[in-house]
Scaffold this motif. Structure first.
Motif, PDB file in Angstrom:
ATOM      1  N   ARG A 177     -78.036 -46.538 -62.463  1.00 27.53           N
ATOM      2  CA  ARG A 177     -78.317 -47.429 -64.534  1.00 27.53           C
ATOM      3  C   ARG A 177     -77.934 -48.848 -63.495  1.00 27.53           C
ATOM      4  O   ARG A 177     -77.062 -49.068 -62.804  1.00 27.53           O
ATOM      5  CB  ARG A 177     -76.406 -47.200 -64.468  1.00 27.53           C
ATOM      6  CG  ARG A 177     -77.027 -47.512 -65.886  1.00 27.53           C
ATOM      7  CD  ARG A 177     -75.509 -46.720 -66.642  1.00 27.53           C
ATOM      8  NE  ARG A 177     -74.331 -47.774 -66.160  1.00 27.53           N
ATOM      9  CZ  ARG A 177     -72.973 -47.986 -67.046  1.00 27.53           C
ATOM     10  NH1 ARG A 177     -73.105 -47.021 -68.045  1.00 27.53           N
ATOM     11  NH2 ARG A 177     -72.329 -48.425 -66.527  1.00 27.53           N
ATOM     12  N   VAL A 178     -78.484 -49.957 -63.750  1.00 26.56           N
ATOM     13  CA  VAL A 178     -78.299 -51.054 -64.158  1.00 26.56           C
ATOM     14  C   VAL A 178     -77.460 -51.765 -64.879  1.00 26.56           C
ATOM     15  O   VAL A 178     -77.510 -51.230 -66.374  1.00 26.56           O
ATOM     16  CB  VAL A 178     -79.558 -51.942 -64.037  1.00 26.56           C
ATOM     17  CG1 VAL A 178     -80.417 -51.198 -62.714  1.00 26.56           C
ATOM     18  CG2 VAL A 178     -80.400 -51.706 -64.756  1.00 26.56           C
ATOM     19  N   ALA A 179     -76.829 -52.767 -64.516  1.00 22.31           N
ATOM     20  CA  ALA A 179     -75.923 -53.448 -65.899  1.00 22.31           C
ATOM     21  C   ALA A 179     -75.763 -55.322 -65.244  1.00 22.31           C
ATOM     22  O   ALA A 179     -76.110 -55.822 -63.799  1.00 22.31           O
ATOM     23  CB  ALA A 179     -74.070 -52.903 -65.311  1.00 22.31           C
ATOM     24  N   LEU A 180     -76.382 -56.220 -66.401  1.00 20.05           N
ATOM     25  CA  LEU A 180     -77.257 -57.006 -65.832  1.00 20.05           C
ATOM     26  C   LEU A 180     -76.817 -58.062 -66.772  1.00 20.05           C
ATOM     27  O   LEU A 180     -76.804 -57.840 -68.024  1.00 20.05           O
ATOM     28  CB  LEU A 180     -78.505 -57.451 -65.899  1.00 20.05           C
ATOM     29  CG  LEU A 180     -79.410 -58.649 -65.823  1.00 20.05           C
ATOM     30  CD1 LEU A 180     -79.544 -59.017 -64.807  1.00 20.05           C
ATOM     31  CD2 LEU A 180     -80.757 -58.620 -66.601  1.00 20.05           C
TER      32      LEU A 180
ATOM     33  N   LEU B 114     -74.152 -53.379 -55.191  1.00 21.27           N
ATOM     34  CA  LEU B 114     -75.104 -51.493 -54.906  1.00 21.27           C
ATOM     35  C   LEU B 114     -74.020 -51.073 -54.934  1.00 21.27           C
ATOM     36  O   LEU B 114     -73.497 -50.769 -53.755  1.00 21.27           O
ATOM     37  CB  LEU B 114     -76.185 -51.876 -54.426  1.00 21.27           C
ATOM     38  CG  LEU B 114     -76.535 -50.465 -53.347  1.00 21.27           C
ATOM     39  CD1 LEU B 114     -78.057 -50.527 -54.831  1.00 21.27           C
ATOM     40  CD2 LEU B 114     -77.695 -50.741 -52.209  1.00 21.27           C
ATOM     41  N   VAL B 115     -74.408 -50.157 -55.828  1.00 20.29           N
ATOM     42  CA  VAL B 115     -73.624 -48.093 -55.278  1.00 20.29           C
ATOM     43  C   VAL B 115     -74.249 -47.841 -54.904  1.00 20.29           C
ATOM     44  O   VAL B 115     -75.161 -47.440 -56.153  1.00 20.29           O
ATOM     45  CB  VAL B 115     -72.431 -48.329 -56.658  1.00 20.29           C
ATOM     46  CG1 VAL B 115     -71.016 -46.850 -55.893  1.00 20.29           C
ATOM     47  CG2 VAL B 115     -72.150 -49.080 -56.847  1.00 20.29           C
TER      48      VAL B 115
ATOM     49  N   ILE C  22     -75.148 -55.211 -61.295  1.00 20.96           N
ATOM     50  CA  ILE C  22     -74.602 -53.912 -60.836  1.00 20.96           C
ATOM     51  C   ILE C  22     -75.585 -52.963 -60.457  1.00 20.96           C
ATOM     52  O   ILE C  22     -76.199 -52.543 -61.590  1.00 20.96           O
ATOM     53  CB  ILE C  22     -73.713 -53.348 -61.202  1.00 20.96           C
ATOM     54  CG1 ILE C  22     -72.203 -55.147 -61.363  1.00 20.96           C
ATOM     55  CG2 ILE C  22     -73.134 -51.785 -60.791  1.00 20.96           C
ATOM     56  CD1 ILE C  22     -71.681 -54.420 -62.122  1.00 20.96           C
ATOM     57  N   ILE C  23     -75.954 -51.903 -60.020  1.00 24.67           N
ATOM     58  CA  ILE C  23     -76.585 -51.100 -59.856  1.00 24.67           C
ATOM     59  C   ILE C  23     -76.221 -49.887 -59.263  1.00 24.67           C
ATOM     60  O   ILE C  23     -75.367 -49.690 -58.095  1.00 24.67           O
ATOM     61  CB  ILE C  23     -77.719 -51.503 -58.577  1.00 24.67           C
ATOM     62  CG1 ILE C  23     -78.742 -52.820 -59.209  1.00 24.67           C
ATOM     63  CG2 ILE C  23     -78.856 -50.278 -58.283  1.00 24.67           C
ATOM     64  CD1 ILE C  23     -79.611 -52.891 -57.678  1.00 24.67           C
ATOM     65  N   GLU C  24     -75.790 -49.325 -59.814  1.00 24.21           N
ATOM     66  CA  GLU C  24     -75.659 -48.011 -59.424  1.00 24.21           C
ATOM     67  C   GLU C  24     -75.872 -46.418 -59.295  1.00 24.21           C
ATOM     68  O   GLU C  24     -77.254 -46.246 -60.366  1.00 24.21           O
ATOM     69  CB  GLU C  24     -74.232 -47.579 -60.491  1.00 24.21           C
ATOM     70  CG  GLU C  24     -73.849 -48.364 -60.970  1.00 24.21           C
ATOM     71  CD  GLU C  24     -72.897 -47.894 -62.004  1.00 24.21           C
ATOM     72  OE1 GLU C  24     -71.594 -46.779 -62.386  1.00 24.21           O
ATOM     73  OE2 GLU C  24     -72.907 -48.147 -63.747  1.00 24.21           O
TER      74      GLU C  24
END
Length: 402
Positions: free
Chosen positions: A20-23, A35-36, A66-68
């Motif tokens: 899941r990305v949050a941009l 990055l998680v 943020i990349i989960e």
């Protein structure tokens, strides 16, 4: 550019091979990536490099990302990030992964389509390695298996999957959304060597014409590289118009029936016995045989009842269907095995075809086996059994020489 935070992808407890990305697009500060990931020490640098390439491609210079990660492959990361970017940036550009040479194959009009495995178009974990199940076709589903708010994400993911995953020879199929939304899906699949498109809830020939007109506008590099269509009949009106649909275009290779929607449309419950849908199924078989195309039966929805599936396949084959859909890999082998001609059917067909060839050599207009006369339709049916057995490798092509 829109400066709100946007999201794409999945990071649920059961999600695998996804991210899941949050941009958030910012006015300054350059590209900041968090990055998680459990595999950060092994693949962290690669994930960040790919993410920066995608952002640069879309001319984004300042952003917080943020990349989960849950083990996503490159084509998934690219699809998720592109889907997020397109929520805040108006652009027609596409960040395309390299097309695998293994995926540059075409399929024949009449190839066997005993089994077609449905896979949700927004669930990468089910797509990866799907070719190993050996279904005749793999359907990446953009319709019922994808939530309304996830349609754009799924389109990017399906496009990238068509380019990046090795389907191991299975026919590469996509079920688009019901028209007119399905016409938008075509832009994400037609240029990427999809072999066959399923057109759901088809009721009129005009819907097939609409799909073909859109395909024509997106002509691919290889002019002889045709895209086949498989309309799905799911209503009483569709059943009544099935012949018109079957004859609507030369690239219609089969018609499938969707019994969940059909039985809802006529106001009855679908039963294992299937009396309520017998007319519709026989209408479909007759229409397809008259039009010279394949008749495809509905899916068997109880994935735990393999004996029930076997009985269903036998009944389906006895009605004249040429294949059916699968919703779980465990259904593939049973469907393939039971749609193939049996040993007894092949031996009987060999006797009939041998008698026909001998009569032909002797200039006889009548074929007989012992004291029984054999009609032309019987010979035609026997030849079809032989052809199926040969094309599926269960009978040597030179069987008549032995």
């Amino acid at each position: 550019m829109d400066k709100r935070i946007v999201y794409a992808g999945n990071n649920g407890e059961k999600d695998r091979s996804d991210c899941r990305v949050a941009l958030e697009i910012t006015a300054s500060g350059g590209i900041q990536i968090e990055l998680v990931s459990k595999v950060k020490s092994l693949y962290g640098d690669t994930i960040i490099r790919i993410s920066k390439e995608v952002l640069k491609f879309f001319l984004i210079e300042h952003a917080k990302l943020i990349i989960e990660d849950k083990g996503a492959l490159d084509f998934v990361i690219c699809a998720r990030l592109e889907a997020a970017i397109k929520q805040v940036v108006k652009t027609d550009k596409e960040f395309l992964p390299t097309m695998l040479n293994e995926n540059l194959y075409t399929t024949a009009f009449d190839r066997p389509r005993f089994s077609r495995l449905y896979l949700p178009g927004n669930t990468p974990s089910l797509m990866i390695n799907s070719g190993i199940h050996k279904s005749n076709g793999i359907i990446l589903d953009l319709e019922d298996a994808v939530a309304e708010e996830k349609k754009n994400e799924a389109r990017c993911l399906v496009r990238n999957a068509l380019r990046s995953l090795d389907f191991l020879g299975s026919e590469r199929m996509v079920r688009i959304n019901q028209l007119p939304m399905g016409l938008e899906d075509l832009y994400f699949i037609v240029p990427h060597n999809v072999n066959l498109i399923l057109v759901p809830k088809c009721e009129h020939a005009s819907q097939i014409h609409q799909v073909n007109e859109s395909i024509e506008k997106m002509k691919r590099a290889q002019p002889d590289d045709r895209i086949w269509l498989m309309p799905i009949i799911e209503s009483a009106l569709g059943v009544m118009n099935a012949f018109e649909i079957a004859k609507s275009a030369t690239n219609v290779v089969a018609i499938a029936i969707g019994l969940e929607d059909y039985t809802a449309d006529i106001g009855v419950h679908r039963t294992a016995e299937g009396k309520e849908s017998l007319f519709a199924r026989m209408q479909l078989v007759n229409v397809c045989k008259a039009a010279g195309i394949q008749a495809i039966d509905s899916v068997f929805s109880d994935v735990g009842d393999l004996e029930g599936l076997k009985r269903n396949v036998e009944a389906s084959k006895a009605l004249g269907f040429d294949g059916m859909g699968c919703i779980h890999p465990r259904q593939v082998k049973i469907i393939n095995d039971n749609f193939l001609p049996s040993h007894e059917e092949i031996e009987k067909a060999k006797i009939i075809v041998t008698a026909f060839m001998e009569a032909k050599r002797n200039g006889l207009g009548v074929v007989s086996i012992g004291t029984k006369m054999v009609d032309a339709p019987v010979v035609k049916r026997a030849q079809r059994v032989i052809d199926l057995a040969v094309s599926n490798g269960v009978l040597d092509a030179k069987w008549s020489n032995n």
